[in-house]
Design a protein around this motif. Structure first.
Motif, PDB file in Angstrom:
ATOM      1  N   ARG A 503       0.932  -1.636  -0.126  1.00 43.10           N
ATOM      2  CA  ARG A 503       0.022  -0.136  -0.255  1.00 43.10           C
ATOM      3  C   ARG A 503       0.533   1.299  -0.059  1.00 43.10           C
ATOM      4  NH1 ARG A 503      -3.557   3.435   4.173  1.00 43.10           N
ATOM      5  NH2 ARG A 503      -4.689   4.839   2.928  1.00 43.10           N
ATOM      6  N   ASP A 504       2.077   1.285   0.872  1.00 38.37           N
ATOM      7  CA  ASP A 504       3.159   2.478   1.233  1.00 38.37           C
ATOM      8  C   ASP A 504       3.673   2.642  -0.441  1.00 38.37           C
ATOM      9  OD1 ASP A 504       2.999   3.039   3.560  1.00 38.37           O
ATOM     10  OD2 ASP A 504       4.472   1.912   4.197  1.00 38.37           O
ATOM     11  N   GLU A 505       3.162   1.599  -1.281  1.00 41.49           N
ATOM     12  CA  GLU A 505       3.943   1.194  -2.452  1.00 41.49           C
ATOM     13  C   GLU A 505       2.528   2.123  -3.661  1.00 41.49           C
ATOM     14  OE1 GLU A 505       6.593   1.933  -6.347  1.00 41.49           O
ATOM     15  OE2 GLU A 505       7.106   1.707  -4.715  1.00 41.49           O
ATOM     16  N   ALA A 506       1.936   1.617  -3.626  1.00 40.38           N
ATOM     17  CA  ALA A 506       0.339   2.303  -3.724  1.00 40.38           C
ATOM     18  C   ALA A 506       0.411   3.438  -4.061  1.00 40.38           C
ATOM     19  CB  ALA A 506      -0.152   1.446  -3.945  1.00 40.38           C
ATOM     20  N   LYS A 507       0.356   3.638  -2.489  1.00 41.73           N
ATOM     21  CA  LYS A 507      -0.152   5.894  -2.657  1.00 41.73           C
ATOM     22  C   LYS A 507       1.181   6.194  -3.267  1.00 41.73           C
ATOM     23  CE  LYS A 507       0.028   5.086   1.609  1.00 41.73           C
ATOM     24  NZ  LYS A 507      -0.040   5.626   3.065  1.00 41.73           N
ATOM     25  N   ARG A 508       3.042   5.550  -2.961  1.00 42.82           N
ATOM     26  CA  ARG A 508       3.767   6.606  -3.517  1.00 42.82           C
ATOM     27  C   ARG A 508       3.899   6.756  -5.587  1.00 42.82           C
ATOM     28  NH1 ARG A 508       8.258   6.013  -5.994  1.00 42.82           N
ATOM     29  NH2 ARG A 508       7.966   3.832  -6.969  1.00 42.82           N
ATOM     30  N   THR A 509       3.316   5.663  -6.256  1.00 45.13           N
ATOM     31  CA  THR A 509       2.769   5.969  -7.292  1.00 45.13           C
ATOM     32  C   THR A 509       1.395   6.188  -7.537  1.00 45.13           C
ATOM     33  OG1 THR A 509       2.582   3.993  -7.183  1.00 45.13           O
ATOM     34  CG2 THR A 509       4.429   3.572  -7.944  1.00 45.13           C
ATOM     35  N   LEU A 514      -5.538   0.664  -6.469  1.00 50.01           N
ATOM     36  CA  LEU A 514      -4.924  -0.387  -5.340  1.00 50.01           C
ATOM     37  C   LEU A 514      -4.685   0.049  -3.943  1.00 50.01           C
ATOM     38  CD1 LEU A 514      -2.987  -2.928  -4.873  1.00 50.01           C
ATOM     39  CD2 LEU A 514      -1.015  -1.679  -6.227  1.00 50.01           C
ATOM     40  N   SER A 515      -4.363   0.839  -4.038  1.00 50.64           N
ATOM     41  CA  SER A 515      -3.981   1.888  -2.134  1.00 50.64           C
ATOM     42  C   SER A 515      -5.061   1.385  -1.320  1.00 50.64           C
ATOM     43  CB  SER A 515      -3.861   3.593  -2.248  1.00 50.64           C
ATOM     44  OG  SER A 515      -3.710   3.923  -0.954  1.00 50.64           O
ATOM     45  N   GLN A 516      -6.510   2.162  -2.339  1.00 51.53           N
ATOM     46  CA  GLN A 516      -7.831   1.636  -1.208  1.00 51.53           C
ATOM     47  C   GLN A 516      -8.083   0.175  -1.352  1.00 51.53           C
ATOM     48  OE1 GLN A 516      -9.806   3.286   0.796  1.00 51.53           O
ATOM     49  NE2 GLN A 516     -11.490   3.521  -0.642  1.00 51.53           N
ATOM     50  N   ALA A 517      -8.051  -0.986  -2.822  1.00 58.48           N
ATOM     51  CA  ALA A 517      -8.005  -1.995  -2.341  1.00 58.48           C
ATOM     52  C   ALA A 517      -7.055  -3.043  -0.941  1.00 58.48           C
ATOM     53  CB  ALA A 517      -7.576  -3.034  -3.413  1.00 58.48           C
ATOM     54  N   LEU A 518      -6.060  -2.347  -1.337  1.00 58.12           N
ATOM     55  CA  LEU A 518      -5.163  -2.832   0.361  1.00 58.12           C
ATOM     56  C   LEU A 518      -5.065  -3.105   1.106  1.00 58.12           C
ATOM     57  CD1 LEU A 518      -1.595  -2.814  -1.770  1.00 58.12           C
ATOM     58  CD2 LEU A 518      -2.935  -4.740  -1.073  1.00 58.12           C
ATOM     59  N   LYS A 519      -6.025  -0.939   1.897  1.00 55.46           N
ATOM     60  CA  LYS A 519      -6.223  -0.952   3.115  1.00 55.46           C
ATOM     61  C   LYS A 519      -7.407  -1.571   2.924  1.00 55.46           C
ATOM     62  CE  LYS A 519      -8.729   3.424   5.055  1.00 55.46           C
ATOM     63  NZ  LYS A 519      -8.587   5.369   4.497  1.00 55.46           N
ATOM     64  N   LEU A 520      -8.502  -1.763   2.913  1.00 56.36           N
ATOM     65  CA  LEU A 520      -9.748  -2.123   2.643  1.00 56.36           C
ATOM     66  C   LEU A 520      -9.541  -3.655   3.270  1.00 56.36           C
ATOM     67  CD1 LEU A 520     -11.656  -0.953  -0.010  1.00 56.36           C
ATOM     68  CD2 LEU A 520     -12.080  -0.646   3.098  1.00 56.36           C
ATOM     69  N   VAL A 521      -8.420  -4.382   2.259  1.00 60.47           N
ATOM     70  CA  VAL A 521      -8.309  -6.436   3.066  1.00 60.47           C
ATOM     71  C   VAL A 521      -7.997  -6.250   4.385  1.00 60.47           C
ATOM     72  CG1 VAL A 521      -6.887  -7.530   2.211  1.00 60.47           C
ATOM     73  CG2 VAL A 521      -8.217  -6.416   0.117  1.00 60.47           C
ATOM     74  N   MET A 522      -6.588  -4.928   4.327  1.00 66.74           N
ATOM     75  CA  MET A 522      -5.445  -5.286   5.800  1.00 66.74           C
ATOM     76  C   MET A 522      -6.811  -5.000   6.676  1.00 66.74           C
ATOM     77  SD  MET A 522      -2.001  -3.549   6.401  1.00 66.74           S
ATOM     78  CE  MET A 522      -2.379  -1.548   6.072  1.00 66.74           C
ATOM     79  N   ASN A 523      -7.648  -3.490   6.734  1.00 65.72           N
ATOM     80  CA  ASN A 523      -8.474  -2.887   8.361  1.00 65.72           C
ATOM     81  C   ASN A 523      -9.463  -4.400   8.567  1.00 65.72           C
ATOM     82  OD1 ASN A 523      -6.308  -1.482   8.201  1.00 65.72           O
ATOM     83  ND2 ASN A 523      -7.929   0.467   7.210  1.00 65.72           N
ATOM     84  N   SER A 524     -10.036  -5.145   7.791  1.00 62.78           N
ATOM     85  CA  SER A 524     -10.799  -6.275   7.344  1.00 62.78           C
ATOM     86  C   SER A 524      -9.914  -7.185   8.565  1.00 62.78           C
ATOM     87  CB  SER A 524     -11.259  -6.726   5.992  1.00 62.78           C
ATOM     88  OG  SER A 524     -10.861  -7.658   5.839  1.00 62.78           O
ATOM     89  N   PHE A 525      -8.897  -7.589   8.271  1.00 62.72           N
ATOM     90  CA  PHE A 525      -8.489  -9.088   9.082  1.00 62.72           C
ATOM     91  C   PHE A 525      -8.414  -9.327  10.765  1.00 62.72           C
ATOM     92  CE2 PHE A 525      -5.000  -9.980   5.328  1.00 62.72           C
ATOM     93  CZ  PHE A 525      -6.203 -10.503   4.669  1.00 62.72           C
TER      94      PHE A 525
END
Length: 811
Positions: A503-509, A514-525
């Protein structure tokens, strides 16, 4: 097979038990076009505790094609397990049912073979095809390996239909890949002559279409002599243009369902899948009248579900409302009943106009998908979760996809759903609020709080199993509820770390989907560990996360107060700090930056000294509110929670009003109330006169000048006949509306729930469909304006009645 490996993106996946064993079918989108991968003779596996060996062997005597194998695996109770291997996956289900009667659990028997194949190879959506036999457009018995960076250009079609009010099919529109076309029931108009009457909805299908194409400015209009011909034309279009993805608005629950019913009524197959295969309809197990529409080789993405999954929020998810909000334009027909009447008129009198309206819906859907980057989000979510492109739920499945293969490599097998019982943990910690108006409030927010707790304290199912059985000499990490976690053996912290860095890399680029998808998946765990439907549910696990969060909020409050500032509110991962007096924006930012540094340094040093842990806990500066308002709970002097408003100022000095949980941010209050609250708060925050605004607004309401703002819009959460003892206003309005619809022979709109719009009249709630009494303006003053006004005015020493009582006497 090509000498160079071919990369693809998984569109659909399926398994079946064939004569020779289990087969798995994957359809891929590739740069060279669609490709089917068929893996044959695949063996399925489950696990059982070794102490049940004799019982299982007895069961297997009557089940040829299955065997037990010794494995270096164990369960969470440290008992060794055996592998149960089957040539047919359904054999595992049969064995599980038989063993259950003997009080023996077959572990992981519910993991479907086509999902296990992918997860055990760490494949999510992108794959590389290696080896195998090429048979036409099918690769048989190849090897799939991960290709996480692969992103193809998908071929997308937007599908929309128009029907009569009784859902008789009139037209089908297709836009996107291939030919833009509308298939219309009826004969083409004769030039210079009135259009002939259209066939009756129940007219028998003709043997062949009376197809006549009429070119328009930007799409082709094809007239079909029967509905059978329309379905055949639709099948042919899909075979000809072969899209990867079908998009639409309520496309599964309405459009595809109507098309399927029409096809069935005409005794004509609806063949929208690749290879001319039908939709494999499947009913939702717990949601009435909700369907899934899997079809080979094509994903079906509904715009409403995609927006919700990407955390978009609208007062209404109707196509008209979303198009207006995102595109600032919409359709050309009014409300539901005007729309149905106009569709009927156009079908009978002006079919080209109906066709234009039909394909306009397709166009709006495509543009919404483009504007909101919904297809990109769906693809990135599939890459992040391992779930199919068009599956937007499934947090538990996503967790399992990541976790199971990693825990196997740590030497463990997973429990079954329900093996651990108990109540879930307490939720996020919410501090009591101090109501009132404030100058200069800064908000500090913990970055990805629960994932950072997992990383820092090594919270993990395998880690818990190891820690509880480890000796104190292993120096486990002690947590809430007598939990102990291994420092060395765990899976979830590494999974979260991988997602976090991605996610940090997605935000950088600046890859926002991708950033939103990774955030939602990570926070759901974290939530998954607290869900009883998850095989890893354990109250001790989730409490080890949430109770750590409680501790962090309390510790952070104490640190802030030691610096001489007051915490006026806190919610799960945020702290609201009053700086004590008005600060310039620059001063407030400087204070916030200093606090952030002190708090993060405290966690870094404290955790290293106390438990020898590396801290991933990071608080950040979020917002500076130049003005801030925290209301009381209505009817009391106690501060409310999750409800506030503020005038925020960003680093460049740009101001913006922010509302959280107030009537302004809630769709179940009338526009009258929301507009009033916004106007009053903005005047108070800006130091502008507000008394005349209150008086004038009340007068204008009583004078009927704001009648267009009086409409309630509320949801019926149950079937209409389920409401017996308690009849809230929206239910009374819905029953009145459907009684009216019944008398006019219209379809009943509210029997299965939905949304109802109504106003409050002298005789009570009345739906917009039928208004019978004058508006009850006093209701709107006392129930809509006064509660909002008093919450804001009373801290200022005034109230609504005091300002308006003399003026109301004039009306």
């Amino acid at each position: 097979m090509p000498t160079t490996p071919l990369q693809g993106f998984i569109l659909t996946r399926h398994w079946r038990d064939a004569a020779a064993g289990t087969e798995m079918e994957y359809w891929l989108a590739t740069d060279a076009g669609p490709l089917k991968v068929l893996l044959t003779r695949q063996v399925s596996v489950a696990f059982v505790e070794a102490r049940h060996r004799v019982v299982v062997q007895t069961q297997l005597l009557a089940m040829p094609g299955m065997e037990l194998r010794e494995l270096a695996l164990k369960n969470f109770q440290q008992e060794p397990v055996l592998g149960v291997y089957a040539t047919h996956y359904r054999q595992l289900g049969k064995l599980a049912r038989g063993l259950k009667q003997l009080d023996v659990s077959l572990l992981e028997a519910d993991v479907r073979p086509h999902e296990r194949y992918l997860m055990e190879r760490f494949i999510t959506a992108g794959v590389q095809v290696e080896g195998g036999q090429l048979q036409g457009n099918t690769v048989v018995d190849c090897r799939l390996v991960p290709a996480p960076a692969y992103r193809p250009a998908l071929k997308v079609v937007s599908l929309d239909i128009e029907t009569s009010q009784h859902q008789d099919l009139y037209s089908i529109a297709l836009d996107g890949v291939g030919e833009r076309v509308v298939y219309m029931l009826g004969d083409a108009p004769v030039p210079d002559a009135p259009a002939p009457d259209a066939p009756a909805p129940d007219a028998p299908a003709l043997a062949a279409p009376a197809e006549q194409a009429e070119p328009t400015s930007d799409f082709r209009l094809v007239y079909c002599a029967s509905r059978k011909a329309m379905i055949e034309e639709l099948n042919a279009w899909f075979a000809r243009h072969d899209p990867d993805v079908i998009v639409g608005w309520n496309v599964i629950q309405f459009d595809l369902r109507v098309l399927q019913k029409t096809a069935d009524d005409c005794a004509t197959p609806l063949l929208l899948g690749r290879e001319g295969r039908p939709i494999a309809w499947r009913a939702h197990p717990g949601k009435q009248d909700y369907w899934f529409a899997p079809m080979p080789g094509r994903a079906v993405i509904d715009g409403i579900e995609a927006l919700r999954a990407a955390v978009w929020s609208f007062p209404s998810f109707s196509l008209e409302n979303v198009a207006q909000a995102l595109l600032s334009e919409g359709k050309d027909i009014g409300d539901e009943y005007d729309k149905m009447a106009e569709i009927e008129r156009r079908y009978q009198q002006d079919k080209p106009a109906l066709a234009a309206y039909n394909i306009r819906d397709c166009e709006l859907v495509l543009r919404i998908f483009d504007k909101a980057q919904l297809l990109q989000f769906a693809m990135e979510r599939a890459h992040a979760t391992g779930l199919q492109l068009d599956q937007f739920g499934g947090s538990i499945a996503a967790f399992s996809h990541h976790y199971l293969p990693r825990m196997h490599r740590q030497g463990y097998v997973a429990p079954n759903v329900g093996d651990v019982r108990g109540k879930s943990s307490p939720g996020g910690y919410v501090l009591d609020s101090r109501p009132g108006f404030y100058d200069s409030v800064v908000v500090l927010d913990y970055k990805s709080l629960y994932p950072s707790i997992i990383r820092t304290y090594l919270v993990d199912p395998v880690g818990l199993a190891e820690g509880l059985h480890a000796s104190d000499t292993a120096s486990p990490i002690h947590g809430p509820m007598d939990t102990r976690f291994s420092r060395d053996k765990h899976c979830l912290p590494e999974i979260v770390t991988t997602l976090w860095r991605a996610r940090d890399e997605a935000k950088r680029t600046k890859n926002e989907p991708l950033s939103q998808a990774l955030k939602l998946v990570m926070n759901s765990f974290a939530g998954v560990l607290g869900a009883t439907e998850c095989r890893f549910f354990n109250p001790a696990l989730i409490s080890s996360i949430t109770l750590r969060g409680h501790e962090m909020v309390k510790r952070t409050k104490a640190l802030v107060q030691q610096r001489g500032y007051e915490v006026i509110y806190g919610d799960t991962d945020s702290i609201f700090i009053w700086l004590g007096r008005a600060h310039s924006n620059q001063e407030a930012h400087a204070v916030a930056t200093s606090l952030v540094g002190d708090i993060n340094a405290w966690w870094t040093q404290g955790l290293r000294q106390e438990q020898n842990l590396e801290s991933f806990l990071e608080i950040e500066f979020d917002t500076h509110y130049k003005k801030f308002f925290m209301p009381t709970i209505r009817g009391s002097d106690v501060g409310s929670k999750k409800r506030y408003a503020g005038l925020s100022v960003d680093a460049d000095g740009k101001e913006a009003m922010v509302y959280r949980g107030l009537e302004m941010a809630r769709s179940d209050w009338t526009p009258l109330a929301r507009q009033f609250q916004e106007g009053l708060l903005s005047r108070v925050f800006q130091g502008e006169p507000y008394r005349d605004f209150v008086i004038d607004y009340a007068q204008a309401t009583l004078a009927g000048q704001k009648d267009d703002l009086l409409v309630y819009r509320k949801r019926l959460r149950h079937r209409l006949d389920a409401y017996v003892a308690n009849l809230p206003p929206q239910v009374r309005a819905a029953r009145m509306a459907d009684d009216y619809n019944r008398r006019l022979g219209r379809p009943l709109q509210y029997q299965s729930g939905g949304w109802i719009r109504y106003v409050m009249g002298k005789n009570g709630p009345e739906p917009l469909e039928v208004r019978q009494s004058p508006i009850d303006y006093e209701h709107y003053l006392s129930k809509q304006l006064q509660p909002i006004a008093d919450a804001i005015l009373q801290p200022l020493g005034e109230d609504f009645n005091g300002l308006t009582s003399m003026q109301q006497e004039l009306f």
